[in-house]
Scaffold this active site. Structure first.
Site, mmCIF file in Angstrom:
data_model
loop_
_atom_site.group_PDB
_atom_site.id
_atom_site.type_symbol
_atom_site.label_atom_id
_atom_site.label_comp_id
_atom_site.label_asym_id
_atom_site.label_seq_id
_atom_site.Cartn_x
_atom_site.Cartn_y
_atom_site.Cartn_z
ATOM 1 N N GLY A 49 -31.437 -6.992 19.463
ATOM 2 C CA GLY A 49 -31.380 -5.636 19.133
ATOM 3 C C GLY A 49 -31.012 -5.426 17.665
ATOM 4 O O GLY A 49 -29.891 -5.087 17.133
ATOM 5 N N ASP A 74 -35.898 -8.175 18.019
ATOM 6 C CA ASP A 74 -36.161 -6.716 18.240
ATOM 7 C C ASP A 74 -37.553 -6.554 18.248
ATOM 8 O O ASP A 74 -38.365 -6.903 17.328
ATOM 9 C CB ASP A 74 -35.688 -5.958 17.102
ATOM 10 C CG ASP A 74 -35.111 -4.575 17.640
ATOM 11 O OD1 ASP A 74 -35.955 -3.924 18.223
ATOM 12 O OD2 ASP A 74 -34.037 -3.936 17.480
ATOM 13 N N GLY A 78 -37.807 0.894 18.848
ATOM 14 C CA GLY A 78 -36.811 1.805 19.348
ATOM 15 C C GLY A 78 -36.567 1.385 20.716
ATOM 16 O O GLY A 78 -37.389 1.203 21.697
ATOM 17 N N SER A 127 -37.161 -9.257 24.063
ATOM 18 C CA SER A 127 -36.483 -10.652 24.224
ATOM 19 C C SER A 127 -36.853 -11.568 25.127
ATOM 20 O O SER A 127 -36.820 -12.992 25.030
ATOM 21 C CB SER A 127 -34.969 -10.496 24.225
ATOM 22 O OG SER A 127 -34.317 -10.376 25.483
ATOM 23 N N ASP A 144 -27.193 -6.355 22.247
ATOM 24 C CA ASP A 144 -27.207 -5.125 21.625
ATOM 25 C C ASP A 144 -28.364 -4.560 21.843
ATOM 26 O O ASP A 144 -29.024 -3.615 20.851
ATOM 27 C CB ASP A 144 -26.408 -4.851 20.416
ATOM 28 C CG ASP A 144 -26.079 -3.679 19.770
ATOM 29 O OD1 ASP A 144 -25.823 -2.885 20.861
ATOM 30 O OD2 ASP A 144 -25.960 -3.517 18.558
ATOM 31 N N HIS A 147 -30.742 -0.024 26.699
ATOM 32 C CA HIS A 147 -29.224 0.123 27.485
ATOM 33 C C HIS A 147 -29.568 0.638 28.806
ATOM 34 O O HIS A 147 -29.072 1.102 29.708
ATOM 35 C CB HIS A 147 -28.383 1.151 27.025
ATOM 36 C CG HIS A 147 -27.664 0.843 25.816
ATOM 37 N ND1 HIS A 147 -27.824 -0.404 24.939
ATOM 38 C CD2 HIS A 147 -26.406 1.227 25.037
ATOM 39 C CE1 HIS A 147 -27.057 -0.560 24.064
ATOM 40 N NE2 HIS A 147 -26.152 0.451 24.144
ATOM 41 N N ASP A 173 -21.280 -1.608 23.057
ATOM 42 C CA ASP A 173 -21.375 -0.377 23.609
ATOM 43 C C ASP A 173 -20.755 -0.327 25.185
ATOM 44 O O ASP A 173 -21.437 0.299 26.023
ATOM 45 C CB ASP A 173 -22.842 0.334 23.674
ATOM 46 C CG ASP A 173 -23.373 0.291 22.346
ATOM 47 O OD1 ASP A 173 -22.574 0.796 21.338
ATOM 48 O OD2 ASP A 173 -24.508 -0.188 22.127
HETATM 49 MG MG MG Z 1 -24.972 -0.760 20.032
#
Ligand code: MG
Length: 218
Positions: A49, A74, A78, A127, A144, A147, A173
């Site tokens: 990320g 990454d 997005g 990933s 990161d 989510h 997070d």
């Molecule tokens: Mg984060």
């Protein structure tokens, strides 16, 4: 003022991070830096990320000081919540030529701005694709990325076992209270703790810090 005793510590001007888009608190960033300094003695570090490179400045400077490498993965398209119409959509990151999010140009710019082009290896894909051929033990893994539960669990499953004994697994997070944020990173953090492979160190804000247990430490 405390004397600066860490032999590897460099003297980065952290104000540069204020110019970079991202969701990392400066206190969390400094914790990343401190842990990555320790981790850099154990092996290369890896983050999932990259986004626009805010965390890369902290992790990358530690790796530079420790004379190792930071891999930063990454797909740069997005995450789910950064797509058009979603809560974290940023029109400045939308590439009208391809009609997709593209954070790689900003990430690359951050590496140049921060003098980290000889330290950070960008890996531009999901990933789990990079993980298919991965065989390098790691001193630190920072999760990161996306989510969604499947995405975050995939990141954990693909990468946690590459962490060397006494190396670190960091998860960003983490909100235990659903009113403050999504629960997925916290669930992954709990699963990692329950694995018996890691011990929990104190958190910094929403940054969870786990250390891989070494059999000699038990
Ligand atoms: Mg984060």
């Amino acid at each position: 003022m405390q004397p600066d005793t860490h032999p590897q510590r460099n003297h980065t001007d952290w104000r540069i991070t204020e110019q970079i888009k991202g969701f990392l608190d400066p206190e969390e960033g400094m914790r990343l830096y401190e842990i990555a300094l320790d981790a850099s003695r154990l092996g290369p570090c890896l983050e999932i990320g990259s986004y626009c490179g805010k965390s890369v400045i902290y992790l990358g400077n530690a790796c530079k000081a420790g004379d190792t490498i930071l891999f930063s993965i990454d797909h740069h398209r997005g995450s789910e919540e950064q797509q058009p119409g979603e809560e974290y959509f940023d029109p400045e990151l939308f590439d009208i030529r391809t009609f997709q999010i593209d954070t790689f140009p900003l990430f690359r710019n951050t590496l140049a701005l921060a003098g980290l082009e000889d330290t950070v290896v960008p890996i531009v894909c999901r990933s789990e694709i990079a993980a298919r051929a991965w065989n390098t033990p790691l001193g630190l893994v920072f999760i990161d990325g996306g989510h969604a539960f499947e995405t975050a669990m995939m990141d954990y499953r693909c990468w946690a076992h590459h962490i060397v004994p006494r190396g670190f697994l960091l998860i960003h997070d983490i909100f235990q209270d659903p009113k403050e944020g999504g629960q997925v990173p916290w669930r992954v953090y709990e699963i990692a703790k329950a694995s018996g492979l890691f011990k929990a160190l104190p958190m910094t804000k929403t940054l969870g810090v786990l250390q891989r247990i070494h059999s000699a430490d038990q």
